[in-house]
Design a protein around this motif. Sequence first.
Motif, mmCIF file in Angstrom:
data_model
loop_
_atom_site.group_PDB
_atom_site.id
_atom_site.type_symbol
_atom_site.label_atom_id
_atom_site.label_comp_id
_atom_site.label_asym_id
_atom_site.label_seq_id
_atom_site.Cartn_x
_atom_site.Cartn_y
_atom_site.Cartn_z
ATOM 1 N N VAL A 1 -55.698 61.761 14.145
ATOM 2 C CA VAL A 1 -56.577 61.191 13.121
ATOM 3 C C VAL A 1 -57.182 62.317 12.293
ATOM 4 C CG1 VAL A 1 -58.727 59.937 12.770
ATOM 5 C CG2 VAL A 1 -57.110 59.172 14.502
ATOM 6 N N LEU A 2 -57.488 63.395 13.006
ATOM 7 C CA LEU A 2 -58.045 64.579 12.361
ATOM 8 C C LEU A 2 -57.081 65.746 12.545
ATOM 9 C CD1 LEU A 2 -61.724 64.504 13.711
ATOM 10 C CD2 LEU A 2 -60.988 63.912 11.394
ATOM 11 N N GLU A 3 -57.052 66.590 11.540
ATOM 12 C CA GLU A 3 -56.280 67.815 11.666
ATOM 13 C C GLU A 3 -57.255 68.978 11.562
ATOM 14 O OE1 GLU A 3 -52.425 69.908 9.530
ATOM 15 O OE2 GLU A 3 -53.739 68.607 8.362
ATOM 16 N N ARG A 4 -57.074 69.954 12.413
ATOM 17 C CA ARG A 4 -57.945 71.132 12.337
ATOM 18 C C ARG A 4 -57.262 72.190 11.484
ATOM 19 N NH1 ARG A 4 -61.966 72.588 16.953
ATOM 20 N NH2 ARG A 4 -63.210 74.182 15.961
ATOM 21 N N ILE A 5 -57.979 72.643 10.482
ATOM 22 C CA ILE A 5 -57.423 73.617 9.566
ATOM 23 C C ILE A 5 -57.675 75.007 10.141
ATOM 24 C CG2 ILE A 5 -57.568 74.526 7.215
ATOM 25 C CD1 ILE A 5 -58.901 71.537 6.736
ATOM 26 N N PHE B 1 -61.989 70.426 9.331
ATOM 27 C CA PHE B 1 -61.159 69.256 9.654
ATOM 28 C C PHE B 1 -60.719 68.508 8.403
ATOM 29 C CE2 PHE B 1 -64.023 70.000 13.203
ATOM 30 C CZ PHE B 1 -63.127 70.078 14.247
ATOM 31 N N ARG B 2 -59.615 67.792 8.565
ATOM 32 C CA ARG B 2 -59.144 66.922 7.496
ATOM 33 C C ARG B 2 -58.716 65.590 8.113
ATOM 34 N NH1 ARG B 2 -55.143 70.026 4.423
ATOM 35 N NH2 ARG B 2 -53.737 69.395 6.067
ATOM 36 N N LEU B 3 -59.180 64.500 7.499
ATOM 37 C CA LEU B 3 -58.801 63.169 7.963
ATOM 38 C C LEU B 3 -57.350 62.906 7.575
ATOM 39 C CD1 LEU B 3 -59.927 60.413 9.140
ATOM 40 C CD2 LEU B 3 -60.331 59.769 6.765
ATOM 41 N N THR B 4 -56.518 62.614 8.576
ATOM 42 C CA THR B 4 -55.093 62.426 8.276
ATOM 43 C C THR B 4 -54.641 60.976 8.426
ATOM 44 O OG1 THR B 4 -54.623 63.117 10.534
ATOM 45 C CG2 THR B 4 -54.351 64.782 8.813
ATOM 46 N N ASP B 5 -55.456 60.144 9.120
ATOM 47 C CA ASP B 5 -55.059 58.745 9.275
ATOM 48 C C ASP B 5 -56.305 57.855 9.261
ATOM 49 O OD1 ASP B 5 -53.940 56.326 9.790
ATOM 50 O OD2 ASP B 5 -53.030 56.877 11.710
ATOM 51 N N ALA B 6 -56.725 57.461 8.064
ATOM 52 C CA ALA B 6 -57.946 56.672 7.903
ATOM 53 C C ALA B 6 -57.819 55.298 8.570
ATOM 54 C CB ALA B 6 -58.264 56.512 6.413
ATOM 55 N N SER B 7 -56.641 54.701 8.502
ATOM 56 C CA SER B 7 -56.471 53.328 9.013
ATOM 57 C C SER B 7 -56.679 53.258 10.528
ATOM 58 C CB SER B 7 -55.086 52.793 8.643
ATOM 59 O OG SER B 7 -54.092 53.574 9.268
ATOM 60 N N ALA B 8 -56.467 54.368 11.218
ATOM 61 C CA ALA B 8 -56.596 54.374 12.681
ATOM 62 C C ALA B 8 -58.053 54.272 13.134
ATOM 63 C CB ALA B 8 -55.959 55.632 13.264
ATOM 64 N N VAL B 9 -59.001 54.611 12.255
ATOM 65 C CA VAL B 9 -60.409 54.576 12.662
ATOM 66 C C VAL B 9 -61.288 53.669 11.792
ATOM 67 C CG1 VAL B 9 -60.472 56.795 13.870
ATOM 68 C CG2 VAL B 9 -60.793 56.760 11.394
ATOM 69 N N ARG B 10 -60.744 53.144 10.711
ATOM 70 C CA ARG B 10 -61.521 52.266 9.835
ATOM 71 C C ARG B 10 -62.023 51.053 10.620
ATOM 72 N NH1 ARG B 10 -57.910 51.360 5.581
ATOM 73 N NH2 ARG B 10 -58.539 53.406 4.832
ATOM 74 N N ASN B 11 -63.285 50.659 10.378
ATOM 75 C CA ASN B 11 -63.910 49.518 11.072
ATOM 76 C C ASN B 11 -64.030 49.713 12.578
ATOM 77 O OD1 ASN B 11 -63.977 48.139 8.576
ATOM 78 N ND2 ASN B 11 -61.883 47.415 8.900
ATOM 79 N N ARG B 12 -64.056 50.953 13.020
ATOM 80 C CA ARG B 12 -64.130 51.180 14.465
ATOM 81 C C ARG B 12 -65.373 51.965 14.858
ATOM 82 N NH1 ARG B 12 -58.908 51.924 17.933
ATOM 83 N NH2 ARG B 12 -57.517 50.379 17.032
ATOM 84 N N HIS B 13 -65.738 51.823 16.123
ATOM 85 C CA HIS B 13 -66.774 52.661 16.717
ATOM 86 C C HIS B 13 -66.035 53.738 17.522
ATOM 87 C CE1 HIS B 13 -70.711 52.937 19.316
ATOM 88 N NE2 HIS B 13 -70.234 54.116 18.974
#
Length: 229
Positions: free
Chosen positions: A151-155, A177-189
């Motif tokens: 979900v996150l990539e470390r630069i 960090f860079r967000l690489t997959d927004a859909s995997a965490v959207r609307n989530r805790h």
Amino acid sequence: MLARLIDTLAPRSCTICGGRLTVTEEVMCACCNQSLPRTGYARNACDNRLVRLFWGRIPIERGASLFFYKAHSDTSRLLYQLKYGGHPETGELLGRLVADEFAAGGFFDGITALVPVPLARQRERERGYNQSVEIARGISTAAGIPVVGDVLERISFHGSQTQKSRWERNENVEKAFRLTDASAVRNRHVLLVDDVITTGATLVAAARELFKAGNVKVSVLSLGFANNE
Ligand SMILES: [Zn+2]
């Protein structure tokens, strides 16, 4: 039976005191486990010293660490083994341990995804594993919450961190960090999982990226808490 046989053939030792482990003990002996300087934060997960570290920086739901981390102590030996000891299973076992302890107080209620803090790719290659991923895996097994990786990539930054000024290091962390997959965490805790928290700067940077996905709640968990102020 099998555990007993393995124990006889290859006795395992306590990561902290080096004493021999019994068949039912994992990572550390019962004595060392009892002596861990536990924070007790999971019982008060919405307001404790760890959570207050994030106030005014990012919105945070809950936070807890298993123990206070101190340099040159049992807890530093434990985390050193976890990071550099070449035994990734230690992380998974500690993840299960922390999940079992925290679950009793409802710490995981409503949390729908585990996100381990990533290492830079080269760092992970050198070490062979990411200790935070291993901890998250153990929590997942015990608490039944899925790990969402990638979900996150470390630069990675070039040059040695130790040769940089404190200001430059902070700059680096903020953009780490860079967000690489927004859909995997959207609307989530999301529960961010790390091995040790010191200033919180790393988790603040990671959380800020996660918030970009939209409608994300963030809680944090670590094994060690090194803030001694
Ligand atoms: Zn021991």
